[in-house]
Write a protein that holds these residues in place. Structure first.
Motif, mmCIF file in Angstrom:
data_model
loop_
_atom_site.group_PDB
_atom_site.id
_atom_site.type_symbol
_atom_site.label_atom_id
_atom_site.label_comp_id
_atom_site.label_asym_id
_atom_site.label_seq_id
_atom_site.Cartn_x
_atom_site.Cartn_y
_atom_site.Cartn_z
ATOM 1 N N GLU A 100 0.832 -1.204 0.000
ATOM 2 C CA GLU A 100 0.000 0.000 0.000
ATOM 3 C C GLU A 100 0.867 1.255 0.000
ATOM 4 O O GLU A 100 0.532 2.248 -0.664
ATOM 5 C CB GLU A 100 -0.944 -0.009 1.196
ATOM 6 N N ALA A 101 1.971 1.212 0.704
ATOM 7 C CA ALA A 101 2.887 2.350 0.693
ATOM 8 C C ALA A 101 3.489 2.547 -0.700
ATOM 9 O O ALA A 101 3.644 3.679 -1.175
ATOM 10 C CB ALA A 101 3.993 2.150 1.723
ATOM 11 N N ARG A 103 2.053 1.732 -3.508
ATOM 12 C CA ARG A 103 0.991 2.302 -4.351
ATOM 13 C C ARG A 103 0.839 3.800 -4.104
ATOM 14 O O ARG A 103 0.762 4.603 -5.052
ATOM 15 C CB ARG A 103 -0.340 1.594 -4.082
ATOM 16 N N LYS A 104 0.793 4.199 -2.834
ATOM 17 C CA LYS A 104 0.613 5.612 -2.515
ATOM 18 C C LYS A 104 1.787 6.455 -3.004
ATOM 19 O O LYS A 104 1.604 7.564 -3.513
ATOM 20 C CB LYS A 104 0.425 5.779 -1.007
ATOM 21 N N ASN A 105 2.979 5.922 -2.869
ATOM 22 C CA ASN A 105 4.157 6.650 -3.348
ATOM 23 C C ASN A 105 4.140 6.777 -4.873
ATOM 24 O O ASN A 105 4.545 7.804 -5.426
ATOM 25 C CB ASN A 105 5.439 5.940 -2.903
ATOM 26 N N ALA A 108 1.636 9.425 -5.675
ATOM 27 C CA ALA A 108 2.187 10.728 -5.279
ATOM 28 C C ALA A 108 3.164 11.242 -6.328
ATOM 29 O O ALA A 108 3.223 12.447 -6.614
ATOM 30 C CB ALA A 108 2.864 10.617 -3.918
ATOM 31 N N LYS A 237 -6.631 3.373 -9.482
ATOM 32 C CA LYS A 237 -6.062 3.111 -8.152
ATOM 33 C C LYS A 237 -4.546 3.024 -8.224
ATOM 34 O O LYS A 237 -3.839 3.463 -7.307
ATOM 35 C CB LYS A 237 -6.647 1.806 -7.607
ATOM 36 N N TRP A 238 -4.017 2.475 -9.333
ATOM 37 C CA TRP A 238 -2.587 2.204 -9.441
ATOM 38 C C TRP A 238 -1.869 3.091 -10.463
ATOM 39 O O TRP A 238 -0.660 3.270 -10.374
ATOM 40 C CB TRP A 238 -2.356 0.742 -9.817
#
Length: 832
Positions: A100-101, A103-105, A108, A237-238
């Motif tokens: 999940e980190a 993906r978020k990075n 970002a 999402k990705w």
């Protein structure tokens, strides 16, 4: 001698085909983890020995996820037939612990170009067989998933450490299952590669499409189907850097990979996108050379319509890759290149899947940086631009459904700050929204709202226009001042239906709302009497338009209280507005006037089967079944000639080449006895030729400019109307146009069927304007003939009616703006 040689080749093929095992596909210089189950150990046969059914494909993917710490699996929803929509996430065990980190990075970094991506994993979305009867992709996914789970060594470790693979083994579960059933039930022990064998001639509608016979590779942008909604949600999402789309083409072809024809790339796609696509293509060529497979690139297909899987990524900062493999269509087939086996087609798809990952590994930083720059440049382009407003003050539901697409596409939009009027159009809060252009996905907004009429090329693999506010027949305006922007919409809700108050006299339901056909059908099926107004009027100070439905309280099967309760439920479920009235005295025609005409309950049928366009039929079936909750009987061409049609009020003939003489006689008798026959597109010519309707056709003059032998196909192709949008003028007093507030209507057209206008003006209630082109490509010759022609005609035949449309009013489920034309033909056809 030739016959003997062929028999020897056939014998050699037959033996080798039955001896193919997993090693045929896999790289031979790699060791594999023995704790990972092979496909055969789970599904019971070797890859390529049989066509994998979707249930077995699911079973194997779940077994891999259970056995491998490189794989996680999720079900993102189900198809119309209840099959799971799987997605595997494949990466290193270390990455899974921090997924999940990661993906978020990754997201970002797309928002901030200053973030260092040099050590970030690349994201690759690999999808297979969006067309169910192009099965080599999904069957290759068995071998590819096994390889990614079981392969051992430094190369695979490096790949998985630096890559997150989103793995979709079947874009189209329902179609894949339908085709696997066909191919497997027609397979012989002694495989026969004769193209005439039944195995290679699947029955209507074929396995290409989903449950409602939609080509799902056209739904990436409109997102109208559950399968599309799942994959688009995963995409946003990705935000993958590469997306692959594995297809098949004609059996006599080899293998295609992108880029396609350069001149047919959408101008919104950066030039660097195509350069990177070509660079990735070098990896495919190298891998296919290694196994001695033929291939080609840049000679066909295109990247213009953003609703395809290989092109949608290009307007979202990604690289879309189309693979097209010559199809065996079954287990083996004779071709110009020799006997083409199913395992061979699978091996090519598997090889391209791995070469994509090799390209991703080596081009990782380059592709990550490209994505960052894509969104940075998009923001620069729109930094000083304003906003787009859209809506329909009389139909909040239509507005909602366009906003729903924006939401699925991760596009930000807002309420309007307050009601306003601009350029003669009124935008009201609740039935209008506004899109700030200064946002990340501004290029996607442009792709959805642009009206392009100038093109570098005159040939298109798909449609040339899809402008969404025109498709929805919404008022809209670009370059609106930002002071019109209200608060952001984060919780989009369907407009609520309402009923004003309990009446002891009657109720009025305007026909403007999108879901009024659903409401009317529910009312009629309850046995409630309803009438339609053929005139405008004012009741109690409120104006009511043509087509308003009147439900009297007197002499109904329900008493006044129960009728109110029933209509309250109908209004709520159908999202429509119903108004009580205390008097029948109007300004204009009164409620007791003969200008209020009774509407009978409708029983509707549609022709399906051989000779009928399955996509056109599927769009109609989907519209009735999923939007309006109206039952429609599908009558197959094989028995409709022997069917008693007297129970049906309406019969729809989708685009088709006609019916046999027995069916023709049956239809004519039924129409003369009062039936309403509705014909679409190519069915119009057949109906005219068989004297169901008297219409005159016109042809465009052929081009006369000199052309070389090499380019002869280009000239004829330029005369095709592949899909463009044209303006029409409406007579809104005609029943076919009830519910439309504007006297112009954008219509989608992908035929060259031109009907001359009727000599009587009022028999041309829909007519193309003198300058009809709104968006898309049309040749000068065709445009000249189209101007002033008519896309609709209706005529009496005995006590019945024959209604024809040259254009598709239900195109790909997102052409909401013309759906009401068909509903008007259904409910008011006998009043035309």
């Amino acid at each position: 001698m030739k016959k003997l040689t062929f028999l020897l080749l056939l014998l050699a093929y037959s033996v080798s085909a039955q001896q193919v095992d997993l090693s045929y596909y896999l790289p031979n210089d790699v060791t594999y983890n023995k704790n990972i189950p092979t496909p055969k150990s789970v599904i019971g046969h070797e890859v390529g020995e049989w066509h994998v059914t979707h249930d077995k494909l699911v079973e194997y993917m779940k077994a891999l996820a259970k056995a491998s710490d490189r794989i996680s699996i999720e079900t993102r929803g189900t198809t119309f037939e209840g099959r799971p929509l799987l997605l595997l996430t494949i990466t290193s065990p270390k990455n899974h612990q921090n997924i999940e980190a990661i993906r978020k990075n990754h997201i970002a970094a797309t928002d901030n170009a200053s973030i260092d991506v040099s050590n970030a994993p690349i994201v690759v979305y690999q999808g297979f067989s969006i067309h169910g009867n192009e099965p080599s992709g999904s069957n290759a996914s068995l071998a590819a998933a096994y390889y990614l789970a079981a392969a051992q060594g430094s190369d695979i470790d490096e790949l998985l450490d630096n890559t997150v693979i989103l793995f979709d083994p079947s874009f189209n579960p329902d179609g894949l299952q339908r085709f696997a059933y066909w191919a497997n039930t027609n397979k012989a022990i002694n495989i026969n590669p004769d193209p005439n064998d039944r195995e290679y001639r699947e029955v209507w509608p074929g396995g290409r499409t989903n449950h409602y016979w939609f080509d799902m590779n056209r739904d990436w942008l409109p997102v109208q189907l559950p399968e599309s909604r799942a994959r688009i949600a995963s995409f946003h999402k990705w935000m993958p850097n590469i997306l692959t789309d594995h297809h098949e083409m004609g059996s006599n072809s080899s293998f295609f990979f992108q880029p396609g024809i350069p001149s047919r790339t959408n101008p919104l796609t950066p030039k660097l996108n195509q350069e990177l696509t070509k660079q990735i293509g070098a990896y495919h060529a190298k891998a296919l050379d290694k196994i001695s497979s033929l291939y080609y690139s840049e000679e066909s297909y295109d990247d213009f319509y953003y609703g395809k899987g290989s092109t949608f990524p290009d307007v979202n900062g990604s690289i879309g890759i189309l693979f097209e493999q010559g199809s065996s269509r079954g287990h083996a087939q004779e071709t110009v290149n020799g006997v083409l086996t199913f395992p061979f087609t699978i091996r090519n798809q598997f090889t391209a899947a791995l070469s994509t990952l090799e390209a991703a590994r080596n081009m990782r930083v380059q592709l990550l940086k490209y994505q960052q720059d894509f969104f940075k440049n998009a923001r620069k382009e729109t930094a000083k631009t304003k906003a787009i407003v859209f809506g329909d003050q009389n139909d909040a539901a239509k507005t909602y459904h366009l906003a729903e697409i924006l939401k699925r596409q991760d596009i930000k939009f807002n309420e309007i700050a307050s009601d306003f009027t601009s350029k003669g159009k009124t935008y009201k809060k609740g039935s209008s929204f506004i899109i700030p252009m200064n946002q990340k996905n501004s290029r996607l907004v442009k792709a959805m709202f642009q009206k392009r009429t100038q093109f570098a090329d005159s040939l298109f693999y798909d449609i040339s226009a899809w402008t969404f506010p025109l498709a929805f027949n919404l008022d809209y305006e670009e370059n609106v001042a930002t002071n019109k922007i209200g608060k952001e919409v984060t919780n989009l809700e369907m407009p609520a239906g309402s009923i004003s108050y309990k009446s002891d006299y009657g109720y009025l339901m305007p026909w403007n709302d999108y879901y009024t056909p659903k409401a009317l059908n529910t009312i009629l099926n309850k046995g409630i009497r309803a009438k339609v107004s053929l005139k405008k009027f004012n009741n109690g100070g409120k104006d009511f338009d043509y087509g308003t439905i009147f439900i009297p309280v007197q002499n109904q099967k329900l008493n006044a209280v129960d009728l109110y309760t029933f209509l309250e439920k109908v209004a709520k479920n159908s999202h429509v507005h119903v108004y009580g009235t205390r008097t029948g005295l109007n300004e204009g025609v009164d409620l007791g006037s003969n200008n209020f005409s009774n509407i009978s309950p409708k029983k509707i049928a549609m022709l399906v089967g051989d000779g009928i366009s399955s996509s056109d039929a599927g769009e109609i079936w989907h519209l009735f079944d999923t939007r309006f909750d109206i039952k429609i009987t599908k009558l197959d061409m094989s028995y409709v000639g022997r069917t008693d049609l007297s129970k049906y009020s309406t019969l729809i003939v989708p685009s088709s080449r006609g019916v046999d003489k027995g069916t023709e006689a049956n239809l004519k008798t039924w129409v003369r006895n009062g039936g309403v026959l509705i014909g679409y597109r190519s069915a119009v010519r057949w109906l005219a030729s068989k004297k169901f309707i008297n219409v005159e056709f016109e042809k465009a003059a052929p081009p006369t400019n000199p052309v070389t032998f090499e380019n002869r196909g280009l000239r004829s192709g330029a005369q095709v109307i592949g899909g463009a949008i044209f303006n029409t003028k409406l007579d809104v007093s005609h029943p076919i146009n009830f519910g439309y507030k504007n006297n112009e209507l954008p219509m989608f057209r992908n035929t060259t069927i031109f009907i001359k206008p009727n000599k009587t003006n009022y028999n041309n209630p829909i007519q193309y304007t003198k300058n009809p082109l709104l968006a898309g490509y049309i040749s000068k010759q065709n445009l000249k003939v189209l101007a002033g022609s008519v896309p609709f005609q209706v005529q009496r035949m005995g006590r019945g009616r024959v209604i024809v449309f040259t254009d598709n009013t239900n195109f790909r489920a997102f052409w909401y703006g013309t759906n009401k034309l068909l509903m008007n033909a259904i409910f008011f056809g006998d009043k035309m």
